[in-house]
Design an enzyme around this catalytic site. Sequence first.
Site, PDB file in Angstrom:
ATOM      1  N   LYS A   1      38.186  11.897 -25.182  1.00  0.00           N
ATOM      2  CA  LYS A   1      37.132  11.117 -24.522  1.00  0.00           C
ATOM      3  C   LYS A   1      37.162  11.238 -23.000  1.00  0.00           C
ATOM      4  O   LYS A   1      36.132  11.125 -22.343  1.00  0.00           O
ATOM      5  CB  LYS A   1      37.201   9.645 -24.929  1.00  0.00           C
TER       6      LYS A   1
ATOM      7  N   GLU B   1      29.930   0.014 -23.013  1.00  0.00           N
ATOM      8  CA  GLU B   1      30.440  -0.826 -24.082  1.00  0.00           C
ATOM      9  C   GLU B   1      31.616  -0.094 -24.714  1.00  0.00           C
ATOM     10  O   GLU B   1      31.801   1.101 -24.513  1.00  0.00           O
ATOM     11  CB  GLU B   1      29.377  -1.060 -25.146  1.00  0.00           C
TER      12      GLU B   1
ATOM     13  N   SER C   1      41.649  15.481 -32.230  1.00  0.00           N
ATOM     14  CA  SER C   1      40.944  14.804 -31.127  1.00  0.00           C
ATOM     15  C   SER C   1      41.797  13.793 -30.377  1.00  0.00           C
ATOM     16  O   SER C   1      41.545  13.537 -29.209  1.00  0.00           O
ATOM     17  CB  SER C   1      39.673  14.140 -31.661  1.00  0.00           C
TER      18      SER C   1
HETATM   19  C1  LIG Z   1      36.391   7.980 -30.341  1.00  0.00           C
HETATM   20  C2  LIG Z   1      37.193   8.955 -31.069  1.00  0.00           C
HETATM   21  C3  LIG Z   1      36.618   9.813 -32.033  1.00  0.00           C
HETATM   22  C4  LIG Z   1      35.178   9.728 -32.454  1.00  0.00           C
HETATM   23  O1  LIG Z   1      34.252  10.015 -31.470  1.00  0.00           O
HETATM   24  P1  LIG Z   1      33.402  11.369 -31.472  1.00  0.00           P
HETATM   25  O2  LIG Z   1      32.367  11.117 -30.446  1.00  0.00           O
HETATM   26  O3  LIG Z   1      32.830  11.525 -32.842  1.00  0.00           O
HETATM   27  O4  LIG Z   1      34.307  12.473 -31.131  1.00  0.00           O
HETATM   28  C5  LIG Z   1      37.418  10.766 -32.631  1.00  0.00           C
HETATM   29  N1  LIG Z   1      38.727  10.862 -32.335  1.00  0.00           N
HETATM   30  C6  LIG Z   1      39.325  10.055 -31.438  1.00  0.00           C
HETATM   31  C7  LIG Z   1      40.777  10.222 -31.164  1.00  0.00           C
HETATM   32  C8  LIG Z   1      38.574   9.076 -30.771  1.00  0.00           C
HETATM   33  O5  LIG Z   1      39.173   8.276 -29.874  1.00  0.00           O
END
Ligand SMILES: *Cc1c(COP(=O)(O)O)cnc(C)c1O
Length: 413
Positions: free
Chosen positions: A95, A117, A382
């Site tokens: 993010k 938010e 992610s």
């Molecule tokens: C917020 C988050 C997501 C989901 O958000 P996307 O916009 O779909 O990428 C996925 N993985 C992690 C670690 C997150 O913090």
Amino acid sequence: MNIDYFKNFPDENGYFGEYGGAYLPPQLIEHFKEITHSYLTISKSHRFISELRSIRKHFQGRPTPVYFAERLSNSLGGARIYLKREDLNHTGAHKLNHCMGEALLAKYMGKKKLIAETGAGQHGVALATAAAYFGLECEIHMGEVDIAKEHPNVVRMKLLGANVVAVSEGLRTLKEAVDSAFVAYLKDPITSMYCIGSVVGPHPFPMLVREFQRIVGIEAREQFFEMTGELPDNVVACVGGGSNAIGLFSAFLDDPAEIYGVEPSGRSLDLGENSATMTLGKPGVIHGFKCYLLQDDKGEPAPVYSIASGLDYPGVGPEHSYFKDTGRIKYVTASDYECLEAFYTLSRTEGIIPALESAHAVAYALKLANEKKYQSILINLSGRGDKDIDFVSEKYGFSLEEFKQRYKETDKP
Ligand SMILES: *Cc1c(COP(=O)(O)O)cnc(C)c1O
């Protein structure tokens, strides 16, 4: 598809095919046009590009590596699993890639304050980090229910200097927090900038967030090729709003790779028990844009659920909606159970504790590995799972065996 794709999608009104657009209150139309114009001019300037590159390298720690998960692969009988390690990006998830971009744009636009938010608090923490870096004010709107549930992230935001606004309307969760943040932005659109946390919302945000996340795919494609002399056969990422997924996928659209976006099927495919927007939803409008949407029988956004709070949103990015219809990307699901299995498995076999969101991508890749016995699978990891360890270990224990036993006792299968 070719390089022109990124120039032509979205079109100038923010549409990817029939999805996207900007369904805004009249007072905001001009301000969103200003953001679009500023983005299209400022972000292409040499100064902006070199400042963002320097931030990525020295502050975020990019490039993050691509890692061959050898022990995991050896347990699978032929398939090779690779991880793009966004968990090693500063603050522990992807993010920050778009938050630093959005905040840098706000700085160049002369804004003093960032407003957003947050649901589970991940976007709030990333944005508060960016605001602290640039010395901007930061106001994060969060439902009271989420504030009680996500205490560590509330503490982090406050330590980073953000003002956390408790939202007491309605169900007191993400949807009300979005409304509240919008109202705050409406009061002060000149000195403040609204910063969305995924490839969702009104144009230009799905485009802008995608462009800031494309670095993930650009790095990963090059790194994978350097490591293996090939391109990946399969590319997999979890989809909440869709930002980490589009970041990785965008580099492989022209390649032969099969691309899979993984949504949470939660406890079951019954309405309210999952957040499988593209598997079960229909086109509709939410929060100022058109996309696949989980709806109740009155056409209102349906209640959603996932064990991974970063994935539970009833809508999804308009670009993903478009790619579902064209068929270039396949949208599939992983359940809570499969996510937890992957969470324990990756922790034990590789020494990497994944975020529960990312564990959905790992879970689907493990299924795929059975069908694609001698192929490579690149997963976007992610984020890291530190935020999830207390919840998971208190409820399900410390090993895969313990989890399987306890799940049978406490949850429906
Ligand atoms: C917020 C988050 C997501 C989901 O958000 P996307 O916009 O779909 O990428 C996925 N993985 C992690 C670690 C997150 O913090």
